[in-house]
Design a protein around this motif. Structure first.
Motif, PDB file in Angstrom:
ATOM      1  N   ALA A  53       0.812  -1.217   0.000  1.00 35.66           N
ATOM      2  CA  ALA A  53       0.000   0.000   0.000  1.00 35.66           C
ATOM      3  C   ALA A  53       0.848   1.271   0.000  1.00 35.66           C
ATOM      4  CB  ALA A  53      -0.929   0.008   1.212  1.00 35.66           C
ATOM      5  N   LEU A  54       2.121   1.150   0.380  1.00 34.06           N
ATOM      6  CA  LEU A  54       2.997   2.320   0.440  1.00 34.06           C
ATOM      7  C   LEU A  54       4.064   2.289  -0.647  1.00 34.06           C
ATOM      8  CD1 LEU A  54       3.571   2.560   4.315  1.00 34.06           C
ATOM      9  CD2 LEU A  54       1.790   3.655   2.921  1.00 34.06           C
ATOM     10  N   ALA A  55       3.885   1.430  -1.633  1.00 34.05           N
ATOM     11  CA  ALA A  55       4.899   1.294  -2.678  1.00 34.05           C
ATOM     12  C   ALA A  55       5.126   2.588  -3.440  1.00 34.05           C
ATOM     13  CB  ALA A  55       4.498   0.179  -3.643  1.00 34.05           C
ATOM     14  N   GLY A  56       4.127   3.462  -3.498  1.00 33.86           N
ATOM     15  CA  GLY A  56       4.282   4.713  -4.224  1.00 33.86           C
ATOM     16  C   GLY A  56       4.848   5.839  -3.384  1.00 33.86           C
ATOM     17  N   ASP A  57       5.029   5.613  -2.079  1.00 38.17           N
ATOM     18  CA  ASP A  57       5.574   6.642  -1.196  1.00 38.17           C
ATOM     19  C   ASP A  57       7.094   6.683  -1.314  1.00 38.17           C
ATOM     20  OD1 ASP A  57       2.897   5.952  -0.130  1.00 38.17           O
ATOM     21  OD2 ASP A  57       3.385   7.449   1.360  1.00 38.17           O
ATOM     22  N   ARG A  58       7.660   7.823  -0.967  1.00 35.94           N
ATOM     23  CA  ARG A  58       9.106   7.944  -1.003  1.00 35.94           C
ATOM     24  C   ARG A  58       9.682   7.606   0.360  1.00 35.94           C
ATOM     25  NH1 ARG A  58      12.799  13.064  -3.168  1.00 35.94           N
ATOM     26  NH2 ARG A  58      14.636  11.790  -3.641  1.00 35.94           N
ATOM     27  N   PHE A  59      10.590   6.647   0.376  1.00 40.51           N
ATOM     28  CA  PHE A  59      11.258   6.240   1.600  1.00 40.51           C
ATOM     29  C   PHE A  59      12.644   6.868   1.678  1.00 40.51           C
ATOM     30  CE2 PHE A  59       7.854   3.316   1.479  1.00 40.51           C
ATOM     31  CZ  PHE A  59       7.720   2.742   2.730  1.00 40.51           C
ATOM     32  N   THR A  60      13.141   6.979   2.895  1.00 39.85           N
ATOM     33  CA  THR A  60      14.489   7.499   3.089  1.00 39.85           C
ATOM     34  C   THR A  60      15.438   6.341   3.391  1.00 39.85           C
ATOM     35  OG1 THR A  60      14.286   7.783   5.489  1.00 39.85           O
ATOM     36  CG2 THR A  60      13.512   9.606   4.082  1.00 39.85           C
ATOM     37  N   THR A  61      16.726   6.616   3.303  1.00 47.24           N
ATOM     38  CA  THR A  61      17.708   5.597   3.672  1.00 47.24           C
ATOM     39  C   THR A  61      17.539   5.206   5.134  1.00 47.24           C
ATOM     40  OG1 THR A  61      19.284   7.413   4.004  1.00 47.24           O
ATOM     41  CG2 THR A  61      19.443   6.176   1.937  1.00 47.24           C
ATOM     42  N   ALA A  62      17.144   6.151   5.968  1.00 44.97           N
ATOM     43  CA  ALA A  62      16.908   5.835   7.381  1.00 44.97           C
ATOM     44  C   ALA A  62      15.752   4.859   7.528  1.00 44.97           C
ATOM     45  CB  ALA A  62      16.615   7.113   8.165  1.00 44.97           C
ATOM     46  N   ASP A  63      14.661   5.085   6.799  1.00 40.43           N
ATOM     47  CA  ASP A  63      13.522   4.170   6.831  1.00 40.43           C
ATOM     48  C   ASP A  63      13.945   2.754   6.445  1.00 40.43           C
ATOM     49  OD1 ASP A  63      11.587   6.179   7.422  1.00 40.43           O
ATOM     50  OD2 ASP A  63      11.402   6.668   5.284  1.00 40.43           O
ATOM     51  N   LEU A  64      14.632   2.649   5.326  1.00 36.29           N
ATOM     52  CA  LEU A  64      14.983   1.347   4.776  1.00 36.29           C
ATOM     53  C   LEU A  64      16.009   0.619   5.637  1.00 36.29           C
ATOM     54  CD1 LEU A  64      15.110   2.222   0.968  1.00 36.29           C
ATOM     55  CD2 LEU A  64      13.175   1.407   2.337  1.00 36.29           C
ATOM     56  N   ASP A  65      16.960   1.377   6.180  1.00 38.86           N
ATOM     57  CA  ASP A  65      17.947   0.757   7.066  1.00 38.86           C
ATOM     58  C   ASP A  65      17.289   0.242   8.341  1.00 38.86           C
ATOM     59  OD1 ASP A  65      20.085   1.108   5.362  1.00 38.86           O
ATOM     60  OD2 ASP A  65      20.704   3.006   6.240  1.00 38.86           O
ATOM     61  N   ALA A  66      16.330   1.007   8.870  1.00 43.39           N
ATOM     62  CA  ALA A  66      15.637   0.579  10.087  1.00 43.39           C
ATOM     63  C   ALA A  66      14.831  -0.688   9.829  1.00 43.39           C
ATOM     64  CB  ALA A  66      14.731   1.691  10.599  1.00 43.39           C
ATOM     65  N   LEU A  67      14.175  -0.777   8.683  1.00 43.81           N
ATOM     66  CA  LEU A  67      13.429  -1.980   8.336  1.00 43.81           C
ATOM     67  C   LEU A  67      14.374  -3.170   8.174  1.00 43.81           C
ATOM     68  CD1 LEU A  67      10.865  -0.550   5.747  1.00 43.81           C
ATOM     69  CD2 LEU A  67      10.365  -1.378   8.052  1.00 43.81           C
ATOM     70  N   SER A  68      15.515  -2.935   7.528  1.00 42.64           N
ATOM     71  CA  SER A  68      16.496  -4.007   7.343  1.00 42.64           C
ATOM     72  C   SER A  68      17.004  -4.516   8.682  1.00 42.64           C
ATOM     73  CB  SER A  68      17.674  -3.503   6.500  1.00 42.64           C
ATOM     74  OG  SER A  68      17.264  -3.127   5.207  1.00 42.64           O
ATOM     75  N   ASP A  69      17.331  -3.592   9.571  1.00 43.51           N
ATOM     76  CA  ASP A  69      17.845  -3.983  10.885  1.00 43.51           C
ATOM     77  C   ASP A  69      16.796  -4.738  11.697  1.00 43.51           C
ATOM     78  OD1 ASP A  69      20.216  -2.761  10.212  1.00 43.51           O
ATOM     79  OD2 ASP A  69      19.812  -0.923  11.334  1.00 43.51           O
ATOM     80  N   ALA A  70      15.538  -4.303  11.590  1.00 45.81           N
ATOM     81  CA  ALA A  70      14.460  -4.971  12.322  1.00 45.81           C
ATOM     82  C   ALA A  70      14.241  -6.386  11.794  1.00 45.81           C
ATOM     83  CB  ALA A  70      13.169  -4.162  12.221  1.00 45.81           C
ATOM     84  N   TYR A  71      14.378  -6.551  10.500  1.00 46.13           N
ATOM     85  CA  TYR A  71      14.182  -7.886   9.913  1.00 46.13           C
ATOM     86  C   TYR A  71      15.313  -8.827  10.324  1.00 46.13           C
ATOM     87  CZ  TYR A  71      13.050 -11.480   6.471  1.00 46.13           C
ATOM     88  OH  TYR A  71      12.707 -12.669   5.869  1.00 46.13           O
ATOM     89  N   PHE A  72      16.540  -8.320  10.295  1.00 46.96           N
ATOM     90  CA  PHE A  72      17.669  -9.145  10.722  1.00 46.96           C
ATOM     91  C   PHE A  72      17.502  -9.540  12.187  1.00 46.96           C
ATOM     92  CE2 PHE A  72      21.855  -9.369  12.796  1.00 46.96           C
ATOM     93  CZ  PHE A  72      22.348 -10.498  12.161  1.00 46.96           C
ATOM     94  N   ALA A  73      17.091  -8.602  13.022  1.00 47.14           N
ATOM     95  CA  ALA A  73      16.867  -8.906  14.436  1.00 47.14           C
ATOM     96  C   ALA A  73      15.771  -9.946  14.598  1.00 47.14           C
ATOM     97  CB  ALA A  73      16.508  -7.627  15.193  1.00 47.14           C
ATOM     98  N   ALA A  74      14.748  -9.896  13.737  1.00 50.33           N
ATOM     99  CA  ALA A  74      13.658 -10.865  13.808  1.00 50.33           C
ATOM    100  C   ALA A  74      14.150 -12.268  13.474  1.00 50.33           C
ATOM    101  CB  ALA A  74      12.536 -10.462  12.857  1.00 50.33           C
ATOM    102  N   VAL A  75      15.084 -12.364  12.540  1.00 51.20           N
ATOM    103  CA  VAL A  75      15.660 -13.663  12.190  1.00 51.20           C
ATOM    104  C   VAL A  75      16.413 -14.236  13.389  1.00 51.20           C
ATOM    105  CG1 VAL A  75      17.322 -14.854  10.713  1.00 51.20           C
ATOM    106  CG2 VAL A  75      15.833 -13.089   9.741  1.00 51.20           C
ATOM    107  N   GLN A  76      17.255 -13.420  13.997  1.00 51.25           N
ATOM    108  CA  GLN A  76      18.012 -13.870  15.154  1.00 51.25           C
ATOM    109  C   GLN A  76      17.088 -14.218  16.324  1.00 51.25           C
ATOM    110  OE1 GLN A  76      20.872 -14.793  14.332  1.00 51.25           O
ATOM    111  NE2 GLN A  76      22.443 -13.234  14.652  1.00 51.25           N
ATOM    112  N   GLN A  77      16.019 -13.443  16.507  1.00 49.08           N
ATOM    113  CA  GLN A  77      15.080 -13.711  17.599  1.00 49.08           C
ATOM    114  C   GLN A  77      14.345 -15.023  17.365  1.00 49.08           C
ATOM    115  OE1 GLN A  77      14.645 -11.752  20.498  1.00 49.08           O
ATOM    116  NE2 GLN A  77      13.655 -13.691  21.076  1.00 49.08           N
ATOM    117  N   ALA A  78      13.983 -15.285  16.109  1.00 48.45           N
ATOM    118  CA  ALA A  78      13.298 -16.538  15.798  1.00 48.45           C
ATOM    119  C   ALA A  78      14.188 -17.732  16.131  1.00 48.45           C
ATOM    120  CB  ALA A  78      12.899 -16.565  14.322  1.00 48.45           C
ATOM    121  N   LEU A  79      15.460 -17.626  15.814  1.00 45.71           N
ATOM    122  CA  LEU A  79      16.394 -18.701  16.136  1.00 45.71           C
ATOM    123  C   LEU A  79      16.513 -18.868  17.652  1.00 45.71           C
ATOM    124  CD1 LEU A  79      19.140 -17.922  13.484  1.00 45.71           C
ATOM    125  CD2 LEU A  79      17.822 -20.046  13.622  1.00 45.71           C
TER     126      LEU A  79
END
Length: 269
Positions: A183-209
């Motif tokens: 739903a937000l594919a047309g919005d403009r994201f910042t490098t801060a937004d994308l880095d935060a999402l990346s870091d949260a996803y990596f943390a989720a992988v480690q938490q799942a393990l």
């Protein structure tokens, strides 16, 4: 062996939020209904809802998912390929080896990935982001209940694809940054937004393990996962290089500082 479609139907109906029917999971239908089956143990029973939409363990709304709409900027280097970690997760979470036939794809005869390590990673990520004020605007009216449902379903597909075993048919296309809600594919994201999402996803992988009682990723595996996420993030079109968070509701002095932008390189691995 139980069909993945049957398993997916069970997990979609029994999880914290409406992990709903995209074209590659279960058939679409209209209306609403109560929960069916058991709830995922990955989420606390006190969870108030996801992205402030009012969606909880007790309610879910059926809708058609559309798959990830995260685009890819063909003008920036080549397209990074997926990882090769599905056999590792199968071993840690399921205790089985699907063999060569399932090493790089998910079919009806492969191990039950969706309602084991896939759903664990996705729910850990979703809960983390939903409680992060840097994405506080990801709530009504910006995101509807159906938007959240589609996003969660797309994350399930992205996780399989990202780690190297996309479902067939459905998610065997080019690997893109799948952490942006459709739903937000047309919005403009910042490098801060994308880095935060990346870091949260990596943390989720480690938490799942960790939740599974498994060892964390090795330093090499962790580097590959983080590097892949950041490289994909740098290939999202129209990204603004900025330390600001476009969807923040944080107080002016709250929230973690934005990480240093990852180098814009063209390395594909």
């Amino acid at each position: 062996m139980t069909s993945p479609n049957t398993r997916r139907g069970r997990i979609l109906r029994g999880s914290v939020a409406p992990l709903l029917a995209s074209f590659f999971f279960v058939a679409c239908s209209g209306g609403t209904e109560g929960p069916v089956g058991t709830t995922s143990e990955a989420v606390s029973s006190s969870d108030p809802g996801l992205f402030q939409t009012g969606l909880t363990r007790a309610t879910w709304h059926q809708a058609c998912g559309v798959g990830s709409r995260s685009e890819f900027d063909d003008g920036i280097g080549c397209r990074p390929g997926p990882l090769d970690l599905c056999p590792l997760f199968d071993s840690e979470f399921i205790g089985v080896d699907g063999g060569a036939a399932c090493a790089h794809v998910t079919t009806d005869t492969c191990p039950d990935r969706v309602d084991t390590w896939d759903i664990s990673i996705v729910l850990n990520f979703a809960i983390s982001v939903s409680g992060d004020c840097r994405f506080g605007q990801w709530a009504p009216p910006l995101l509807t209940a159906s938007d959240v449902a589609t996003y969660l379903n797309d994350l399930l597909a992205f996780t399989l694809q990202f780690f190297g075993c996309p479902e067939e048919p459905g998610t065997t296309g080019p690997l893109t940054f799948g952490l942006i809600p459709a739903a937000l594919a047309g919005d403009r994201f910042t490098t801060a937004d994308l880095d935060a999402l990346s870091d949260a996803y990596f943390a989720a992988v480690q938490q799942a393990l960790a939740d599974n009682g498994s060892p964390p990723l090795t330093n090499e595996q962790a580097f590959l996962v983080q590097s892949k996420l950041h490289r994909l993030a740098r290939r999202v079109p129209n990204t603004a290089v900025s330390p600001q968070f476009n969807f923040s509701t944080c107080a002016a002095d709250a929230g973690a500082p934005a990480p240093v932008p990852f180098a814009d390189d063209v390395t594909c691995f």
